[in-house]
Design a protein around this motif. Structure first.
Motif, PDB file in Angstrom:
ATOM      1  N   LYS A 215      68.352  -9.568  10.630  1.00  0.00           N
ATOM      2  CA  LYS A 215      68.096  -8.154  10.969  1.00  0.00           C
ATOM      3  C   LYS A 215      68.016  -7.911  12.430  1.00  0.00           C
ATOM      4  N   TYR A 216      67.278  -8.586  13.186  1.00  0.00           N
ATOM      5  CA  TYR A 216      66.946  -8.025  14.657  1.00  0.00           C
ATOM      6  C   TYR A 216      67.841  -9.221  15.405  1.00  0.00           C
ATOM      7  N   GLY A 217      67.620  -9.004  16.728  1.00  0.00           N
ATOM      8  CA  GLY A 217      68.410  -9.705  17.713  1.00  0.00           C
ATOM      9  C   GLY A 217      69.833  -9.563  17.476  1.00  0.00           C
ATOM     10  N   LYS A 218      70.682 -10.446  17.805  1.00  0.00           N
ATOM     11  CA  LYS A 218      72.175 -10.534  17.559  1.00  0.00           C
ATOM     12  C   LYS A 218      72.498  -9.899  16.268  1.00  0.00           C
ATOM     13  N   ALA A 219      71.904  -9.895  15.256  1.00  0.00           N
ATOM     14  CA  ALA A 219      72.214  -9.481  13.905  1.00  0.00           C
ATOM     15  C   ALA A 219      72.328  -7.987  14.131  1.00  0.00           C
ATOM     16  N   GLY A 220      71.657  -7.298  15.110  1.00  0.00           N
ATOM     17  CA  GLY A 220      71.583  -5.789  15.077  1.00  0.00           C
ATOM     18  C   GLY A 220      72.859  -5.030  15.594  1.00  0.00           C
ATOM     19  N   PRO A 221      73.053  -3.978  15.218  1.00  0.00           N
ATOM     20  CA  PRO A 221      74.310  -3.138  15.347  1.00  0.00           C
ATOM     21  C   PRO A 221      74.824  -2.864  16.985  1.00  0.00           C
ATOM     22  N   PHE A 222      73.824  -2.636  17.607  1.00  0.00           N
ATOM     23  CA  PHE A 222      73.941  -2.432  19.075  1.00  0.00           C
ATOM     24  C   PHE A 222      72.632  -2.935  19.640  1.00  0.00           C
ATOM     25  N   ARG A 223      72.548  -2.913  21.158  1.00  0.00           N
ATOM     26  CA  ARG A 223      71.264  -3.395  21.603  1.00  0.00           C
ATOM     27  C   ARG A 223      71.087  -2.688  23.059  1.00  0.00           C
ATOM     28  N   GLY A 224      69.800  -2.712  23.663  1.00  0.00           N
ATOM     29  CA  GLY A 224      69.489  -2.057  24.956  1.00  0.00           C
ATOM     30  C   GLY A 224      68.446  -2.977  25.498  1.00  0.00           C
ATOM     31  N   GLU A 225      67.915  -2.494  26.402  1.00  0.00           N
ATOM     32  CA  GLU A 225      66.717  -3.265  27.131  1.00  0.00           C
ATOM     33  C   GLU A 225      65.358  -3.004  26.574  1.00  0.00           C
ATOM     34  N   ARG A 226      65.162  -1.509  26.359  1.00  0.00           N
ATOM     35  CA  ARG A 226      63.890  -1.220  25.782  1.00  0.00           C
ATOM     36  C   ARG A 226      64.092   0.418  25.403  1.00  0.00           C
ATOM     37  N   CYS A 227      63.147   0.828  24.347  1.00  0.00           N
ATOM     38  CA  CYS A 227      63.414   2.362  23.754  1.00  0.00           C
ATOM     39  C   CYS A 227      63.399   3.243  24.706  1.00  0.00           C
ATOM     40  N   LYS A 228      62.699   3.312  25.763  1.00  0.00           N
ATOM     41  CA  LYS A 228      62.549   4.302  26.649  1.00  0.00           C
ATOM     42  C   LYS A 228      63.875   4.696  27.481  1.00  0.00           C
ATOM     43  N   THR A 229      64.605   3.656  27.641  1.00  0.00           N
ATOM     44  CA  THR A 229      65.554   3.914  28.377  1.00  0.00           C
ATOM     45  C   THR A 229      66.919   3.577  27.622  1.00  0.00           C
ATOM     46  N   CYS A 230      67.029   3.661  26.325  1.00  0.00           N
ATOM     47  CA  CYS A 230      68.156   3.105  25.332  1.00  0.00           C
ATOM     48  C   CYS A 230      69.166   4.287  25.016  1.00  0.00           C
ATOM     49  N   PRO A 231      70.468   3.905  25.384  1.00  0.00           N
ATOM     50  CA  PRO A 231      71.415   5.167  24.976  1.00  0.00           C
ATOM     51  C   PRO A 231      71.607   5.212  23.508  1.00  0.00           C
ATOM     52  N   HIS A 232      71.143   4.450  22.545  1.00  0.00           N
ATOM     53  CA  HIS A 232      71.055   4.400  21.198  1.00  0.00           C
ATOM     54  C   HIS A 232      69.830   5.221  20.608  1.00  0.00           C
ATOM     55  N   ALA A 233      69.062   5.587  21.411  1.00  0.00           N
ATOM     56  CA  ALA A 233      67.773   5.953  20.855  1.00  0.00           C
ATOM     57  C   ALA A 233      67.848   7.092  19.769  1.00  0.00           C
ATOM     58  N   SER A 234      68.741   8.026  19.856  1.00  0.00           N
ATOM     59  CA  SER A 234      69.014   8.940  18.973  1.00  0.00           C
ATOM     60  C   SER A 234      69.237   8.793  17.642  1.00  0.00           C
ATOM     61  N   TYR A 235      69.739   7.622  17.329  1.00  0.00           N
ATOM     62  CA  TYR A 235      70.131   7.186  15.988  1.00  0.00           C
ATOM     63  C   TYR A 235      69.642   5.810  15.589  1.00  0.00           C
ATOM     64  N   CYS A 236      68.750   5.167  16.340  1.00  0.00           N
ATOM     65  CA  CYS A 236      68.396   3.832  15.962  1.00  0.00           C
ATOM     66  C   CYS A 236      67.135   3.996  15.199  1.00  0.00           C
ATOM     67  N   ASP A 237      67.256   3.397  13.881  1.00  0.00           N
ATOM     68  CA  ASP A 237      66.192   3.455  12.958  1.00  0.00           C
ATOM     69  C   ASP A 237      64.749   2.978  13.659  1.00  0.00           C
ATOM     70  N   TYR A 238      64.665   2.128  14.498  1.00  0.00           N
ATOM     71  CA  TYR A 238      63.613   1.396  15.216  1.00  0.00           C
ATOM     72  C   TYR A 238      63.078   1.900  16.584  1.00  0.00           C
ATOM     73  N   TYR A 239      63.513   2.960  16.814  1.00  0.00           N
ATOM     74  CA  TYR A 239      63.190   3.839  18.079  1.00  0.00           C
ATOM     75  C   TYR A 239      61.840   3.966  17.984  1.00  0.00           C
ATOM     76  N   MET A 240      61.106   3.805  19.155  1.00  0.00           N
ATOM     77  CA  MET A 240      59.498   3.910  19.397  1.00  0.00           C
ATOM     78  C   MET A 240      59.355   4.476  20.600  1.00  0.00           C
ATOM     79  N   ASP A 241      58.625   5.847  20.534  1.00  0.00           N
ATOM     80  CA  ASP A 241      58.371   6.503  21.729  1.00  0.00           C
ATOM     81  C   ASP A 241      56.974   6.188  22.108  1.00  0.00           C
ATOM     82  N   ILE A 242      56.851   5.189  23.054  1.00  0.00           N
ATOM     83  CA  ILE A 242      55.419   4.805  23.329  1.00  0.00           C
ATOM     84  C   ILE A 242      54.573   6.079  24.120  1.00  0.00           C
TER      85      ILE A 242
END
Length: 416
Positions: A215-242
């Motif tokens: 599920k996680y790591g390389k098995a994921g559909p896309f990747r970034g460095e962290r949620c705060k700066t992630c370009p995929h934040a708007s549609y990632c199920d695992y987005y977390m706003d710290i």
């Protein structure tokens, strides 16, 4: 106890666990018995934030050895990354200081042997914080097993479910790198293996396991460095706003300027190298056979356990989080051979882990606390649970069954 005679405690590691359970809870609940006299963390700002949460005026150190030599505590509590527990434990023991360490005790067989040797040489004590042993339902199951109501246990079926909040959180943090945590077969499963070792009063002998990253790591559909700066934040199920969690933001966001460690790292990042889907079969010395699994991306949180014995069966499903309502109690089903079934209701108790956390701290900090069920766990319990996880990961990598006793004593493996 006379407050002047309180035990002097030093806390090493001021992250979430250290600051909350072993910081705030200790200051608020056990001030008559112990006093936190120093904090140690390589991140000065995090330690300062932690000290503010604790409401104490203890000095802060970056180096554990310097802290121990200067402050001379009676006990240190270790809440650092799993991979350097051994370094902190051995330093403390050799300085004549007792140790309370978060689980897992350590992450490799070599480090296990190093800790056991240091404890034996110094005559000081290591306690491992297996709080699940103290949960009310767990205590009741242990009492039932000890009573012999289902005869001799012959097999256990044990499955742990981590949901998309808790399970995913391991993959945001340092735990997601095997070199830091030993994998969740060590970091998380140490709880579960310890419970079985304690329930059975026996040692695991052989382990055969499977594990994969699904599920996680390389098995994921896309990747970034962290949620705060992630370009995929708007549609990632695992987005977390710290920023919506003041606690995590205080302990990690600003302090990340000092060490670069962020608390909202991408769960799909490339560096993740631990499995998220794990299962194992374990054979104990007295012959009990175990089937075990842990999954980290479920819509539910909790576990199922069943004991089959020569005279009956005990089973229990404990709910922690799920998309339906559950009562504030657990139900243990006791089924006797040829004797019908009985449901035993066990109410939840106040405090973390259904009341297990405060019971553990009572045991560690309140003098003369009785221990009829042998719940207080020392270094050997820490070792056997860790070695079971190490064996499981090794088996999953090699496809071979692994002997736990040979990990503890390499001479056996050489002789074989």
């Amino acid at each position: 106890m006379d407050r002047a005679n309180r035990k002097r405690i030093a806390l090493i590691g001021t992250g979430h666990r250290g600051t909350s359970m072993w910081g705030i809870n200790v200051v608020k609940g056990y001030g008559d018995f112990v006093e936190i006299v120093a904090l140690c963390d390589i991140n000065r700002l995090r330690a300062e934030r932690a000290r503010g949460f604790l409401g104490i005026d203890a000095p802060i150190y970056a180096d554990a050895q310097e802290m121990i030599a200067t402050v001379k505590p009676d006990t240190v509590i270790i809440c650092t990354r799993d991979s350097n527990h051994d370094e902190m434990i051995v330093r403390a023991l050799e300085a004549g200081v007792n140790v309370i360490t978060e689980k897992p005790m350590t992450t490799t067989a070599e480090k296990v042997r190093r800790i056991l040797d240091a404890e034996k040489r110094t005559g000081k004590r290591v306690d491992v914080t297996f709080n699940y042993r103290y949960a009310p339902t767990v205590r009741k199951i242990k009492e039932l097993l000890n009573s012999g109501v289902i005869g001799d246990v012959t097999s256990i079926d044990f499955h742990w479910f981590l949901d998309n909040k808790h399970g995913a959180d391991y993959f945001r943090r340092w735990h997601a790198v095997e070199e830091n945590s030993g994998s969740l077969f060590v970091h998380k499963s140490t709880h579960h293996f310890d419970l079985m070792n304690w329930y059975l009063d026996d040692d695991p002998e052989d382990v055969s396991a499977f594990a994969s990253l699904r599920k996680y790591g390389k098995a994921g559909p896309f990747r970034g460095e962290r949620c705060k700066t992630c370009p995929h934040a708007s549609y990632c199920d695992y987005y977390m706003d710290i920023s919506k969690d003041p606690w995590l933001e205080a302990l990690y966001e600003d302090p990340s300027r000092e060490d670069g460690y962020v608390r909202d790292a991408c769960v799909f990042r490339e560096e993740i190298n631990i499995p998220d889907t794990m299962s194992a079969m374990i054979r104990y010395r007295k012959g009990v056979q175990v089937t075990y699994s842990v999954n980290t991306y479920m819509p539910i949180e909790g576990h199922f356990i069943a004991f089959d014995g020569t005279k009956g069966r005990i089973q229990m499903r404990q709910f922690e989080r799920q998309p339906w309502e559950t009562p504030e109690h657990d139900e243990i089903l006791l089924v006797r051979n040829f004797g019908g079934a009985e449901t035993i209701t066990v109410p939840h108790e106040p405090g973390g882990h259904f009341g297990g956390d405060p019971k553990l701290q009572d045991m560690l900090f309140k003098p003369d606390t009785p221990d009829p069920l042998n719940q207080r766990a020392g270094s050997r319990a820490g070792a056997m649970s860790v070695l079971c996880g190490i064996a499981a990961l090794q088996s999953a990598k090699t496809g071979q069954m692994v002997s736990v006793s040979k990990l503890l004593d390499p001479a056996q493996a050489i002789a074989a």
